[in-house]
Motif scaffolding. Sequence first.
Motif, PDB file in Angstrom:
ATOM      1  N   SER A 123       0.390 -10.373   4.801  1.00 54.53           N
ATOM      2  CA  SER A 123       0.805  -9.124   4.671  1.00 54.53           C
ATOM      3  C   SER A 123       1.061  -8.441   4.113  1.00 54.53           C
ATOM      4  CB  SER A 123       2.235  -9.840   5.102  1.00 54.53           C
ATOM      5  OG  SER A 123       2.759 -11.095   6.123  1.00 54.53           O
ATOM      6  N   THR A 124       0.706  -7.332   4.905  1.00 57.39           N
ATOM      7  CA  THR A 124       1.086  -5.959   3.340  1.00 57.39           C
ATOM      8  C   THR A 124       2.367  -5.046   4.406  1.00 57.39           C
ATOM      9  OG1 THR A 124      -1.306  -5.711   3.919  1.00 57.39           O
ATOM     10  CG2 THR A 124      -0.152  -3.124   3.663  1.00 57.39           C
ATOM     11  N   ILE A 125       2.833  -4.405   2.838  1.00 54.09           N
ATOM     12  CA  ILE A 125       3.627  -3.718   3.334  1.00 54.09           C
ATOM     13  C   ILE A 125       3.348  -2.015   2.658  1.00 54.09           C
ATOM     14  CG2 ILE A 125       6.299  -3.172   2.467  1.00 54.09           C
ATOM     15  CD1 ILE A 125       6.863  -6.039   2.182  1.00 54.09           C
ATOM     16  N   VAL A 126       3.785  -1.192   3.853  1.00 49.73           N
ATOM     17  CA  VAL A 126       3.287  -0.127   3.538  1.00 49.73           C
ATOM     18  C   VAL A 126       4.151   1.110   3.510  1.00 49.73           C
ATOM     19  CG1 VAL A 126       2.085   2.219   4.672  1.00 49.73           C
ATOM     20  CG2 VAL A 126       1.614  -0.073   5.737  1.00 49.73           C
ATOM     21  N   ILE A 127       4.011   1.423   2.166  1.00 47.29           N
ATOM     22  CA  ILE A 127       5.202   2.194   1.528  1.00 47.29           C
ATOM     23  C   ILE A 127       5.664   3.878   1.668  1.00 47.29           C
ATOM     24  CG2 ILE A 127       6.522   3.121  -0.732  1.00 47.29           C
ATOM     25  CD1 ILE A 127       5.855  -0.240  -1.618  1.00 47.29           C
ATOM     26  N   ARG A 128       6.173   4.064   1.862  1.00 50.02           N
ATOM     27  CA  ARG A 128       6.177   5.919   2.467  1.00 50.02           C
ATOM     28  C   ARG A 128       7.255   6.288   1.465  1.00 50.02           C
ATOM     29  NH1 ARG A 128       3.293   8.135   6.431  1.00 50.02           N
ATOM     30  NH2 ARG A 128       3.584   8.928   4.947  1.00 50.02           N
ATOM     31  N   GLY A 129       6.701   7.621   1.219  1.00 48.10           N
ATOM     32  CA  GLY A 129       8.255   8.712  -0.033  1.00 48.10           C
ATOM     33  C   GLY A 129       6.877   9.966  -0.629  1.00 48.10           C
ATOM     34  N   SER A 130       8.202  10.360  -0.758  1.00 48.07           N
ATOM     35  CA  SER A 130       8.031  11.991  -0.965  1.00 48.07           C
ATOM     36  C   SER A 130       7.258  12.660  -2.715  1.00 48.07           C
ATOM     37  CB  SER A 130       9.367  12.682  -1.398  1.00 48.07           C
ATOM     38  OG  SER A 130      10.032  12.276  -1.697  1.00 48.07           O
ATOM     39  N   THR A 131       7.154  11.007  -3.224  1.00 45.93           N
ATOM     40  CA  THR A 131       6.706  11.325  -5.208  1.00 45.93           C
ATOM     41  C   THR A 131       6.237  10.028  -4.855  1.00 45.93           C
ATOM     42  OG1 THR A 131       8.835  11.090  -5.931  1.00 45.93           O
ATOM     43  CG2 THR A 131       8.218  12.994  -5.582  1.00 45.93           C
ATOM     44  N   ASP A 132       4.819  10.026  -6.008  1.00 46.09           N
ATOM     45  CA  ASP A 132       4.624   8.649  -6.443  1.00 46.09           C
ATOM     46  C   ASP A 132       5.981   7.690  -7.139  1.00 46.09           C
ATOM     47  OD1 ASP A 132       2.250   8.854  -6.067  1.00 46.09           O
ATOM     48  OD2 ASP A 132       1.650  10.603  -7.577  1.00 46.09           O
ATOM     49  N   ASN A 133       6.348   8.136  -8.259  1.00 44.42           N
ATOM     50  CA  ASN A 133       7.707   7.550  -8.970  1.00 44.42           C
ATOM     51  C   ASN A 133       8.687   6.856  -8.153  1.00 44.42           C
ATOM     52  OD1 ASN A 133       7.271   7.943 -11.459  1.00 44.42           O
ATOM     53  ND2 ASN A 133       7.846  10.082 -11.588  1.00 44.42           N
ATOM     54  N   LEU A 134       8.850   7.557  -6.668  1.00 46.85           N
ATOM     55  CA  LEU A 134       9.207   7.082  -5.656  1.00 46.85           C
ATOM     56  C   LEU A 134       8.822   6.355  -4.983  1.00 46.85           C
ATOM     57  CD1 LEU A 134      12.152   6.926  -4.256  1.00 46.85           C
ATOM     58  CD2 LEU A 134      11.410   8.570  -2.392  1.00 46.85           C
ATOM     59  N   MET A 135       7.528   5.856  -4.923  1.00 48.79           N
ATOM     60  CA  MET A 135       6.894   4.524  -3.908  1.00 48.79           C
ATOM     61  C   MET A 135       6.965   3.534  -4.986  1.00 48.79           C
ATOM     62  SD  MET A 135       4.384   6.537  -1.603  1.00 48.79           S
ATOM     63  CE  MET A 135       3.563   7.244  -2.796  1.00 48.79           C
ATOM     64  N   ASP A 136       6.807   3.612  -6.944  1.00 49.82           N
ATOM     65  CA  ASP A 136       6.551   3.219  -7.322  1.00 49.82           C
ATOM     66  C   ASP A 136       8.491   2.119  -7.712  1.00 49.82           C
ATOM     67  OD1 ASP A 136       3.506   3.902  -8.272  1.00 49.82           O
ATOM     68  OD2 ASP A 136       4.469   4.850  -9.861  1.00 49.82           O
TER      69      ASP A 136
ATOM     70  N   VAL B 102       2.935  -4.562   8.173  1.00 44.13           N
ATOM     71  CA  VAL B 102       1.667  -5.387   8.979  1.00 44.13           C
ATOM     72  C   VAL B 102       1.415  -6.942   8.709  1.00 44.13           C
ATOM     73  CG1 VAL B 102      -0.584  -4.318   9.499  1.00 44.13           C
ATOM     74  CG2 VAL B 102       0.997  -2.566   9.343  1.00 44.13           C
ATOM     75  N   GLN B 103       1.311  -7.333   9.768  1.00 41.81           N
ATOM     76  CA  GLN B 103       0.683  -8.476   9.383  1.00 41.81           C
ATOM     77  C   GLN B 103      -0.871  -8.760   9.187  1.00 41.81           C
ATOM     78  OE1 GLN B 103       2.847 -10.618  12.092  1.00 41.81           O
ATOM     79  NE2 GLN B 103       1.582 -12.687  12.096  1.00 41.81           N
ATOM     80  N   GLY B 104      -1.439  -9.222   7.936  1.00 38.70           N
ATOM     81  CA  GLY B 104      -2.576  -7.909   8.345  1.00 38.70           C
ATOM     82  C   GLY B 104      -3.221  -7.327   6.597  1.00 38.70           C
ATOM     83  N   MET B 105      -3.870  -6.842   6.842  1.00 34.78           N
ATOM     84  CA  MET B 105      -4.033  -5.689   5.443  1.00 34.78           C
ATOM     85  C   MET B 105      -4.486  -4.386   6.135  1.00 34.78           C
ATOM     86  SD  MET B 105      -6.158  -7.873   2.796  1.00 34.78           S
ATOM     87  CE  MET B 105      -5.562  -7.240   0.882  1.00 34.78           C
ATOM     88  N   VAL B 106      -4.127  -3.421   4.702  1.00 29.86           N
ATOM     89  CA  VAL B 106      -3.804  -2.183   5.043  1.00 29.86           C
ATOM     90  C   VAL B 106      -5.357  -1.139   3.849  1.00 29.86           C
ATOM     91  CG1 VAL B 106      -3.005  -0.095   5.618  1.00 29.86           C
ATOM     92  CG2 VAL B 106      -2.456  -1.482   6.065  1.00 29.86           C
ATOM     93  N   PHE B 107      -6.031  -0.737   4.179  1.00 30.94           N
ATOM     94  CA  PHE B 107      -7.136  -0.169   3.083  1.00 30.94           C
ATOM     95  C   PHE B 107      -7.031   1.390   3.465  1.00 30.94           C
ATOM     96  CE2 PHE B 107      -8.905  -4.343   3.662  1.00 30.94           C
ATOM     97  CZ  PHE B 107      -8.418  -4.746   2.423  1.00 30.94           C
ATOM     98  N   LYS B 108      -7.030   2.624   1.970  1.00 34.09           N
ATOM     99  CA  LYS B 108      -6.955   3.227   2.612  1.00 34.09           C
ATOM    100  C   LYS B 108      -8.701   3.580   2.410  1.00 34.09           C
ATOM    101  CE  LYS B 108      -3.933   4.256  -0.451  1.00 34.09           C
ATOM    102  NZ  LYS B 108      -2.995   4.618  -2.105  1.00 34.09           N
TER     103      LYS B 108
ATOM    104  N   THR C  96       0.661  -0.983  -0.018  1.00 31.55           N
ATOM    105  CA  THR C  96       0.199  -0.174  -0.211  1.00 31.55           C
ATOM    106  C   THR C  96       0.453   1.212  -0.457  1.00 31.55           C
ATOM    107  OG1 THR C  96      -1.623  -1.268   1.312  1.00 31.55           O
ATOM    108  CG2 THR C  96      -1.444   1.347   1.431  1.00 31.55           C
ATOM    109  N   LYS C  97       0.472   2.634  -0.769  1.00 32.67           N
ATOM    110  CA  LYS C  97       1.641   2.824  -1.253  1.00 32.67           C
ATOM    111  C   LYS C  97       0.675   4.295  -0.640  1.00 32.67           C
ATOM    112  CE  LYS C  97       1.711   2.712  -5.543  1.00 32.67           C
ATOM    113  NZ  LYS C  97       2.112   1.866  -6.800  1.00 32.67           N
ATOM    114  N   ILE C  98       1.364   4.984   0.521  1.00 39.68           N
ATOM    115  CA  ILE C  98       0.809   6.277   0.832  1.00 39.68           C
ATOM    116  C   ILE C  98       1.993   7.413   1.075  1.00 39.68           C
ATOM    117  CG2 ILE C  98      -0.239   7.187   3.272  1.00 39.68           C
ATOM    118  CD1 ILE C  98      -1.472   4.597   3.764  1.00 39.68           C
TER     119      ILE C  98
END
Length: 546
Positions: free
Chosen positions: A373-386, A218-224, A205-207
């Motif tokens: 499992s869900t990995i919550v990805i943080r970043g300053s730009t969409d391209n970086l998170m991609d 996170v062990q489980g799921m994350v929804f925006k 999940t990209k935030i």
Amino acid sequence: MALRVPQAPGIGQMLKDGAKHYGGLEEAVYRNITACKELAQTTRSAYGPFGMNKMVINHIEKLFVTNDAATIIKELEVQHPAAKMLVLASQQMEQEIGDGTNFVLVFAGALLEYAEDLLRMGLSPTEVIEGYELACKKTLEILPDLSCGALKELKDEAEVTRAIKTSVMSKQYGNEDFFAGLIAKACIAVQTRSNTFNVDNVRTTKILGSGVLSSSAVQGMVFKKIVEGTLKKVDNAKIAVFSCPIEASHTETKGTVLIKSATELLNYSKGEENSLELQIKGIADAGITVVICGGKVGDMALHFLNKYKIMAVRLNSKWDLRRVGKVIGATALPRLTPPTSQEAGHCDHVFISEIGDTPCVIFKQDNDASCISTIVIRGSTDNLMDDIERAVDDGVNTFKALTKDGRFVPGGGATEIELAKRLASYGETIPGLSQYAIKQYSQAFEAIPRALAENVGVKATEVLSKLYAAHQEGQQNTGFDIEAEGAGVKDMLEAGVIDAYLTKYWGIKLATNAAVTVLRVDQIIMAKQAGGPKPPKQGGMDQDDD
């Protein structure tokens, strides 16, 4: 007197006007090799941790900034038939292993480059192909000897982190330790006792916001999402999943109700309310504390859900519904009925959390045997998170490869130089013209450490001479050290730069098959395209148009 129309010579006389035909070495083979070399050259500068990024704008004008070869060739839409063969080999590598796509392109391009030299020397394509196939067979026999260790315990987080770090490093150099640790944690959490592993069980999940080091697993799921009602947190939740909306039921056919007085109108509304309340009360009596639905939640239904202290979560995607059902062990019900104990799911914690300024619903399990499992990805730009998402994908796929075969080989060009050295010796024992092809095949392996060195900005010739010198002394794990000043070499096992054995095995096999397929082509016959003349391209709107 009738005019005689001259026929096109050769094969042209059999085909419709407008058909094209190329034959022989000059027109067919060299053309194909040139196209493949160009494609390999495009992705070669993106190879390794210091590989340059490519800016690709696809047919719907979506921008990609990445050094991931799989994404580059997917979005380029390669049209040349010979170059397409290399693309197919690379895509097959992506399906089989999920990593090493650039290795296939660079190695296949080098094989064709050296094949061109042999063809210009006077060898026939058949002799080159024969030599290449012999060399490939011998390479795959030598490869198991170069194994420098194996992953013994798939549940050991430190060992798994070390094994997948190299594949993550090529996309996220500098943050590889952090992300390899996150991926290892997520993969181990969803791995079953039978050692089977499904890559789809590790979600991302990209935030937007914060830094990349704020990413978490996170062990489980994350929804925006946000919840529909007033309840924000439920522990030890019993959950019902509905694929239908939660609202007052409607008749299947249109009906007309004639109401003569205000009392009748009140009674009609009351009947609808009572019916809906009975349905939700039945769900609450079954012990349900959270409902997840695939449609909208009506205002009246929301009132009763709040009354019976039930949390409501709405998910628009049927895939998300299915996945969350898998996490909590619930069955999606098509009608608003109280679920049985087998149909209801369980989750340790369901709560709303703000990550950055994005509200998220999190389904979290405490036990070790979570399905997803869900990995919550943080970043300053969409391209970086991609780009981080692609690094995560590579790491997860490497873990999958290690569950099939836990062996690994030294990275940094060490495996390639050792293979080149041993193949060159083997080539001298083969009589006939095949030995030239085997020697050229061995030299093609130099393209990998050469690309690594060039992308770092070091003289490749100097690196290769140092590597050969070390390997002649029996140091078969010595590879190019990208972190050293100048053309430094180092034991890759000590540096922790290792590749999965299966990545190398399939990469060599698929690249050789692609190169041999291109060399087997001696004629290109293109039929006339169907349809009449192509319509002109649509330009922008005229200024007069509103």
